[in-house]
Motif scaffolding. Structure first.
Motif, short mmCIF file in Angstrom:
data_model
loop_
_atom_site.label_atom_id
_atom_site.label_comp_id
_atom_site.label_asym_id
_atom_site.label_seq_id
_atom_site.Cartn_x
_atom_site.Cartn_y
_atom_site.Cartn_z
N LYS A 1 21.96 45.26 7.64
CA LYS A 1 22.62 44.02 7.26
C LYS A 1 23.80 43.78 8.21
CE LYS A 1 21.41 44.10 2.34
NZ LYS A 1 20.57 45.33 2.36
N VAL A 2 23.76 42.65 8.92
CA VAL A 2 24.83 42.28 9.85
C VAL A 2 25.72 41.21 9.23
CG1 VAL A 2 25.34 41.34 12.14
CG2 VAL A 2 23.37 42.87 11.83
N LEU A 3 25.09 40.21 8.60
CA LEU A 3 25.82 39.16 7.90
C LEU A 3 25.84 39.50 6.42
CD1 LEU A 3 24.16 36.08 9.65
CD2 LEU A 3 26.23 37.32 10.34
N LYS A 4 27.00 39.46 5.80
CA LYS A 4 27.16 39.97 4.44
C LYS A 4 27.80 38.93 3.52
CE LYS A 4 27.74 44.50 6.60
NZ LYS A 4 28.67 45.61 6.87
N GLY A 5 27.01 37.93 3.17
CA GLY A 5 27.48 36.94 2.21
C GLY A 5 28.40 35.89 2.81
N ILE A 6 28.05 35.36 3.97
CA ILE A 6 28.90 34.38 4.64
C ILE A 6 28.78 33.01 3.98
CG2 ILE A 6 29.13 33.01 6.77
CD1 ILE A 6 28.82 35.49 8.35
N ASN A 7 29.93 32.39 3.76
CA ASN A 7 30.00 31.01 3.29
C ASN A 7 30.87 30.22 4.25
OD1 ASN A 7 28.76 30.86 0.39
ND2 ASN A 7 29.99 32.74 0.40
N GLY A 8 30.45 28.99 4.54
CA GLY A 8 31.26 28.16 5.43
C GLY A 8 30.56 26.86 5.74
N GLU A 9 31.32 25.89 6.22
CA GLU A 9 30.76 24.59 6.59
C GLU A 9 31.12 24.26 8.03
OE1 GLU A 9 30.65 19.89 5.14
OE2 GLU A 9 31.71 21.40 3.96
#
Length: 272
Positions: A21-29
């Protein structure tokens, strides 16, 4: 897709390679009509996120919404349609040495449309004009400087009037003058294509301050910040302050004594 602007919304995105897992729950716009810079240290997940936005990697969990549509939930036809409206500026320009500049820039049109070659050449000339290279349409890549090849890569990225322009380290390997020219060209792309979503992966803090409207900072696979540049600059977060001030981490340098015999042996070899 009927929407005229394609905002990109990242929702609880987990992704990586195989079981890693490289990305761990990313949120963004990443809003349309603006330049968004994805910033972070080496190995933090910037390139992996770019591959997910491009549709090259599927999320392990979460989603990427483009223009309000779940990108990876679309049928194959719609998915490919969106992919065709994405332009990519690769880090090294990625031009084919056996083709002229005009042929390189026109390649997406030759592959994805049935436009006459005369029409394609006119479109290519227009795009090369936007990056200051119209006079070089019949040159080969090895006849151009590194900065010119990078600009040609940008012309190819915009040749199909994409809704989304993704740029991977556009100023890397460029001298300060050419880097400043690339910054200016990206600002001009924003002006020429006001509804375009421009996404830039970069380590270049100078470019960040010159062109960024919106910034997504990734730290160890998570979003450390997402918002406007002013908010990033005023943040009190220790990692963000360290990143913007280019402050190094402390590096452990244990004292290891080589011993007089090894030092003497090395000195003896250096004298030969």
């Amino acid at each position: 897709m009927s929407t005229t602007t394609w905002d990109i919304e990242i929702q609880d995105l987990w992704g990586g390679y195989n079981d890693t897992k490289v990305l761990k729950g990313i949120n963004g716009e990443l809003p349309a009509g603006k330049i968004s810079i994805i910033l972070g240290g080496s190995g933090c997940g910037k390139s992996t996120l770019l591959r997910h936005i491009l549709g090259l990697n599927r999320p392990m969990q979460g989603s990427i919404q483009i223009g309000g549509y779940d990108f990876f939930a679309l049928d194959t036809k719609q998915f490919r349609k969106i992919r065709r409206r994405m332009g990519v500026l690769f880090q090294d320009g990625a031009l084919l040495g056996s083709l002229t500049l005009g042929q390189n820039v026109g390649l997406p049109l030759s592959e994805h449309t049935k436009l006459p070659q005369a029409t394609i050449r006119k479109i290519v000339l227009h795009k090369l004009g936007l990056v200051g290279l119209a006079d070089y349409i019949d040159y080969y890549p090895n006849e151009l400087s590194g900065g010119m090849r990078k600009r040609a890569g940008l012309a190819r990225a915009i040749v199909m009037d994409p809704q989304i322009l993704l740029c991977d380290e556009p100023t890397s390997g460029l001298d300060p003058i050419n880097a400043a020219e690339m910054d200016q060209l990206l600002l001009s792309m924003k002006e020429h294509f006001p509804s375009m979503s421009i996404i830039v992966v970069s380590h270049d803090l100078e470019s960040l301050h010159k062109i960024a409207d919106n910034v997504l900072v990734i730290n160890q696979g998570q979003a450390a910040y997402c918002g406007n540049l002013e908010g990033l600059q005023s943040s009190k977060d220790p990692y963000l302050r360290q990143l913007l001030r280019r402050q190094p981490n402390s590096i452990k340098q244990p004292s290891i004594d080589l011993g007089a015999d090894i030092k003497a042996e090395l000195a003896n070899w250096l004298e030969k």
